[in-house]
Scaffold this active site. Sequence first.
Site, PDB file in Angstrom:
ATOM      1  N   SER A  77       0.857  -1.188   0.000  1.00  0.00           N
ATOM      2  CA  SER A  77       0.000   0.000   0.000  1.00  0.00           C
ATOM      3  C   SER A  77       0.890   1.234   0.000  1.00  0.00           C
ATOM      4  CB  SER A  77      -0.949  -0.027   1.207  1.00  0.00           C
ATOM      5  OG  SER A  77      -1.830   1.070   1.180  1.00  0.00           O
ATOM      6  N   THR A  78       0.800   2.092   1.004  1.00  0.00           N
ATOM      7  CA  THR A  78       1.563   3.335   1.032  1.00  0.00           C
ATOM      8  C   THR A  78       3.060   3.061   0.927  1.00  0.00           C
ATOM      9  OG1 THR A  78      -0.125   4.276   2.471  1.00  0.00           O
ATOM     10  CG2 THR A  78       1.967   5.448   2.335  1.00  0.00           C
ATOM     11  N   HIS A  92      -2.758  -1.186  -3.168  1.00  0.00           N
ATOM     12  CA  HIS A  92      -3.901  -0.312  -2.936  1.00  0.00           C
ATOM     13  C   HIS A  92      -3.783   0.924  -3.824  1.00  0.00           C
ATOM     14  CE1 HIS A  92      -4.256  -2.052   1.422  1.00  0.00           C
ATOM     15  NE2 HIS A  92      -4.677  -2.896   0.507  1.00  0.00           N
ATOM     16  N   MET A 138      -0.213   1.097   5.048  1.00  0.00           N
ATOM     17  CA  MET A 138      -1.008   1.407   6.230  1.00  0.00           C
ATOM     18  C   MET A 138      -1.976   0.272   6.524  1.00  0.00           C
ATOM     19  SD  MET A 138      -2.043   5.378   5.891  1.00  0.00           S
ATOM     20  CE  MET A 138      -3.338   4.891   4.778  1.00  0.00           C
ATOM     21  N   ASP A 182      -4.344  -4.834   6.264  1.00  0.00           N
ATOM     22  CA  ASP A 182      -4.747  -5.696   5.152  1.00  0.00           C
ATOM     23  C   ASP A 182      -3.603  -6.641   4.799  1.00  0.00           C
ATOM     24  OD1 ASP A 182      -6.302  -6.698   3.050  1.00  0.00           O
ATOM     25  OD2 ASP A 182      -5.496  -5.234   1.628  1.00  0.00           O
TER      26      ASP A 182
END
Length: 399
Positions: free
Chosen positions: A215-216, A243, A336, A339
């Site tokens: 993600s991030t 993401h 973040m 997940d």
Amino acid sequence: MAIPAVAPSLEHDRPIRVMVVDDALVVRGIVSRWLQEERGVEVVATHRSAKGGLDDLFRVRPDVLILDIEMPDMDGVTALPLFLSKQPGLAVIVASTLTRRNAELSIRCLSLGAMDCLAKPQTSGEMTSTNDFRRELIDRVRALGGRAVARARRQGEPAPPPIAPRTRPAVSEVLNDPAQRSGPPDNSFLRRSNEPLRVRKMPAIVPRALVIGSSTGGPQALAVLFAGIKPLLPRVPVLVTQHMPPSFTTILAEHLGRVAGVPCHEPVDGEHIHAGTIYVAPGGKHMKVAQSAEGPVVRITDEPPVNFCKPAVDPLFYSARDLWGNHLLAVVLTGMGSDGARGALAIAEAGGAVIAQDEETSVVWGMPGATAHAGACSAILPLNSIAPQLVSIVTGERR
């Protein structure tokens, strides 16, 4: 099963300081109001131009910069390196409307040092009618800003001076915003833990597939990873859930394909899975895998978000566990939230191998941290050490 993990704290020694640079008055007003309503967050400046933000940077010393891509005097791609040269370590979140061109520019900004990118709603009406953008923006400000505040504290930097109140456009005078106050993702399955991380023994079985969640900070980490795993790519298929919204994942797949030197794309539902190919989950959909009469295939679904994400990592990990069992290798990179932690634990309990990126090299140690504290990992490694480990596992040359 409840997964023990360290829940992130939202408390800091001082507020997270945010600068908003966007040429749209409505966007500046709405975003400022959202952030000002959040405990522990302070909007220290808003500017309609990149030049105004650059001129004000030394005065306000923000932790986080929310930067528009399209602006009349200087676009975000041009301005970004200037912001980072004037304030190294500034956490930049690039915000742009959802077009292919803006997606290309956003990916470019990530390569130049931005930490994340978000797709803004197309119209001001859409901004006030959906909570998704608000929640995503606030979550990123908290995660990246909290990291910046913690780093400054460790380095003994003096706190920035308080900013005198500034006149800002009242959002109520621009648009009526019915959005409710956003909250953190539902991490009720997490609990704080001071116990040492438990690392499993690395399975001896050679994997038949590699699945990755991020993600991030993920696009940058994925580029580093794929540059280093070229020797294993002809041997196994690689499936990635990052993401990102639609268009952004398309551009990401093209970029990763160039880095890896193998075919990389967003698959369609029912597409057969082959070694030597990278499959990237399309934005706005979930990607799973399943067994067909002719072999493994991709399943693209439009089911509800999982862990507030779509695509989400857990659906891929669970389905891959069901398909490949203990012949599976999973990697959880920077990001973040949590997940992927449940799915990674399911893979580990089925006999597969899980590797998580370590805290020091992660932009945000949420997803890999939750996976590590769940006890799912056979290794927790710095980013640059993950690729050599993957190559040795897939080629059978265990270290």
